[in-house]
Write an enzyme that holds these catalytic residues in place. Structure first.
Site, short mmCIF file in Angstrom:
data_model
loop_
_atom_site.label_atom_id
_atom_site.label_comp_id
_atom_site.label_asym_id
_atom_site.label_seq_id
_atom_site.Cartn_x
_atom_site.Cartn_y
_atom_site.Cartn_z
N ARG B 46 0.63 -1.19 -0.08
CA ARG B 46 -0.12 -0.17 0.08
C ARG B 46 0.82 1.39 -0.19
O ARG B 46 0.41 2.39 -0.35
CB ARG B 46 -1.11 -0.12 1.21
CG ARG B 46 -2.29 -0.94 1.08
CD ARG B 46 -2.90 -1.13 2.37
NE ARG B 46 -2.03 -1.64 3.47
CZ ARG B 46 -2.28 -1.76 4.76
NH1 ARG B 46 -3.45 -1.11 5.23
NH2 ARG B 46 -1.53 -2.07 5.73
N THR B 104 8.53 -9.44 -2.54
CA THR B 104 6.74 -9.47 -2.54
C THR B 104 6.49 -11.10 -3.08
O THR B 104 7.51 -11.87 -3.62
CB THR B 104 6.19 -8.54 -3.53
OG1 THR B 104 6.28 -8.93 -4.85
CG2 THR B 104 6.82 -7.16 -3.21
N LYS B 128 8.52 -15.41 -7.03
CA LYS B 128 8.49 -16.33 -7.95
C LYS B 128 7.70 -16.13 -9.26
O LYS B 128 7.59 -16.20 -10.22
CB LYS B 128 7.97 -17.84 -7.39
CG LYS B 128 8.88 -18.76 -6.79
CD LYS B 128 8.33 -19.72 -6.50
CE LYS B 128 7.54 -19.82 -5.10
NZ LYS B 128 8.56 -19.64 -3.94
N GLU B 160 18.15 -16.67 -7.16
CA GLU B 160 18.50 -17.75 -6.69
C GLU B 160 17.43 -18.34 -5.57
O GLU B 160 17.39 -19.49 -5.68
CB GLU B 160 20.02 -17.64 -5.95
CG GLU B 160 20.39 -19.15 -5.35
CD GLU B 160 20.70 -19.95 -6.38
OE1 GLU B 160 19.75 -20.75 -6.46
OE2 GLU B 160 21.74 -19.74 -7.15
N VAL B 163 13.84 -20.96 -5.76
CA VAL B 163 13.75 -22.22 -5.92
C VAL B 163 14.86 -22.83 -4.90
O VAL B 163 15.88 -22.44 -5.00
CB VAL B 163 14.11 -23.10 -7.16
CG1 VAL B 163 13.73 -24.43 -7.03
CG2 VAL B 163 13.00 -22.52 -8.30
N ALA B 165 15.16 -22.42 -1.66
CA ALA B 165 15.28 -21.32 -0.64
C ALA B 165 16.83 -20.97 -0.70
O ALA B 165 17.37 -20.41 -1.66
CB ALA B 165 15.24 -21.99 0.66
N LEU B 167 19.41 -22.94 -1.06
CA LEU B 167 20.35 -23.78 -1.66
C LEU B 167 20.73 -23.19 -3.20
O LEU B 167 19.98 -22.68 -3.53
CB LEU B 167 19.81 -25.30 -1.94
CG LEU B 167 19.26 -26.17 -0.48
CD1 LEU B 167 18.39 -27.11 -0.83
CD2 LEU B 167 20.68 -26.57 0.16
N GLY B 218 2.52 -21.59 11.69
CA GLY B 218 2.96 -20.71 10.44
C GLY B 218 3.73 -21.13 9.58
O GLY B 218 4.35 -20.52 8.63
N ASP B 232 2.42 -23.63 -5.97
CA ASP B 232 3.67 -23.17 -5.59
C ASP B 232 4.94 -24.00 -6.05
O ASP B 232 6.07 -23.51 -6.62
CB ASP B 232 3.76 -22.75 -4.14
CG ASP B 232 5.05 -22.08 -3.36
OD1 ASP B 232 5.07 -20.92 -3.94
OD2 ASP B 232 5.95 -22.48 -2.85
N LYS B 236 8.02 -23.24 -9.11
CA LYS B 236 9.45 -23.85 -8.93
C LYS B 236 9.78 -24.63 -9.94
O LYS B 236 11.08 -24.32 -10.67
CB LYS B 236 9.86 -24.64 -7.67
CG LYS B 236 9.45 -23.65 -6.41
CD LYS B 236 9.65 -24.28 -5.08
CE LYS B 236 9.03 -23.46 -3.94
NZ LYS B 236 8.90 -24.15 -2.57
#
Lengths: 269, 269
Positions: B46, B104, B128, B160, B163, B165, B167, B218, B232, B236
């Site tokens: 916002r 984001t 992504k 990087e 995909v 995280a 790695l 979470g 998701d 990837k």
């Protein structure tokens, strides 16, 4: 076309595979990267062949590979001669933009690598030995061209395949270090030969039988004690430790040999 | 000191961790790399806050993090205002050498990313979505600044963490592709949430119980169906496939949902 000149030290198993990969990928490199890798010189422990202007034709390179595969030396080649000074080869054959690739397993390449870096050539090592000599040699090989002011500049050297073969170990380590990540532990299978031996032991086979088997299949160094003694693994550990910024020497890495002291003096046969 | 200006889109969990890492590593960056990362602008969905000349002080950045942690919007900040055009933020706050970081999870950043690339800024995505839109969007985001003649030039963008995280998946893939290696299979655990669910199932727990548990802790998206539906993971897979040079769209990736069709229309509660 982007022409990249190469000088190669070492035409053993690793060096020949490297050359063969380049020959096989000619079309791919041209198509995807508008790139042609041009060989200016090849060196082995005794000889060298040079073609410093145009570089070798692929036909010539194939012939050189064949000569080496049949156990010959580059010194015997029509275009070849004796070499006892790799730095002189770099001096004669090098030109701006050259990459010097070290596929040997000897410390003897170091003066030539230093000269290459002084000339602003790039250096790529599959050879662990230069990186596991004194700390100052490591520093000069890996941080050439960088100063306190610009260490995020890409350095002139790469040594990815010295640890973990084709796995992206060094690049990942460098990235972790650059990010300020804390490295808690590095674990891995650091030796194909030791892995083969350990698997054999788990299967209940005799140590002597496994080692002879590995030797016959060409998995070990010519003297299997080089693998079993752990020095090769120690070198990898040292390269990783230095990559983390630790200032250590090979003598600081404690290794435990897989063969008894008493065998150290015996001949291989 | 190398000053690198940053513009950050997104101050959710990922964005805040990123900012906190930079603040924590101030001494390290200065000491090792003579580097200071300077925040010129922060944007959320916002609002935005800008300090295009000097950049924000670390004290100010800490206050912004706190505001976001307490559920506030940047639009409420003293220095902030409503934003409905991220490209305008890039236009106003950007300066030579800027890196625009997208933390984001929305496609809405694309015009601003394009503008950044047009200005020769660099772009880093943890997001992504832009990379899984039409092929031409992917091409423009990942190959900006490269032509057929010089694709080995470092491109202006990095992605990087989209995909695997932390790695080094994308860097490794890019390297394999550049080497002409044939990629036979890519296997992996592509979703932390799905991994958590599968581990729970292996332990014999009820699917409903595991999902509620993951939700409470979470681990899942606000709507767990985003994870369980597989979109998701499909994103990837698409990013990896495109990295291999395959020209595909998200609709070409077949996914099988872990929840029954009938639940798709229900509310989360």
């Amino acid at each position: 076309m982007n022409e990249i000149p190469l000088i190669l030290f070492g035409l053993g198993g690793v060096g020949r595979s490297f050359v063969r990969q380049i020959l096989d990928l000619r079309d791919y490199h041209a198509d995807k990267y508008d790139l042609h890798l041009r060989f200016l010189a090849f060196c082995d422990s005794r000889g060298a062949v040079l073609e410093p202007t145009e570089g070798f034709s692929d036909q010539q390179v194939h012939e050189l590979l064949q000569l080496k595969e049949q156990g010959g030396s580059l010194s015997q080649h029509l275009l070849g001669g004796i070499q006892d000074d790799l730095a002189a080869i770099v001096d004669i054959a090098g030109q701006p933009g050259t990459i010097v690739v070290d596929c040997t397993a000897t410390e003897a390449t170091v003066p030539a690598l230093f000269l290459a870096l002084d000339r602003n050539y790039q250096v790529v090592l599959a050879n662990k030995k230069p990186l596991t000599m004194q700390q100052e040699v490591y520093d000069r090989l890996t941080r050439a061209g960088t100063t306190a002011g610009d260490p995020i500049t890409l350095s002139q050297s790469r040594w990815e395949t010295t640890v973990g073969a084709g796995l992206p170990v060094i690049a990942t380590l460098n990235r972790l270090v650059a990010s300020g990540d804390e490295i808690v532990r590095i674990a891995g299978a650091f030796s194909g030969t030791l892995g083969y031996v350990m698997t054999g032991l788990q299967e209940g086979r005799a140590f002597s039988e496994i080692v002879q088997d590995a030797y016959r299949q060409g998995y070990t160094e010519p003297d299997p004690r080089d693998d079993l003694g752990g020095v090769d693994v120690a070198r990898k550990a040292l390269i990783l430790a230095r990559g983390m910024g630790w200032r250590l020497d090979l003598s600081d890495v404690s290794v435990q040999s897989l063969y008894p002291e008493a065998l150290a003096e015996r001949t291989v046969d």
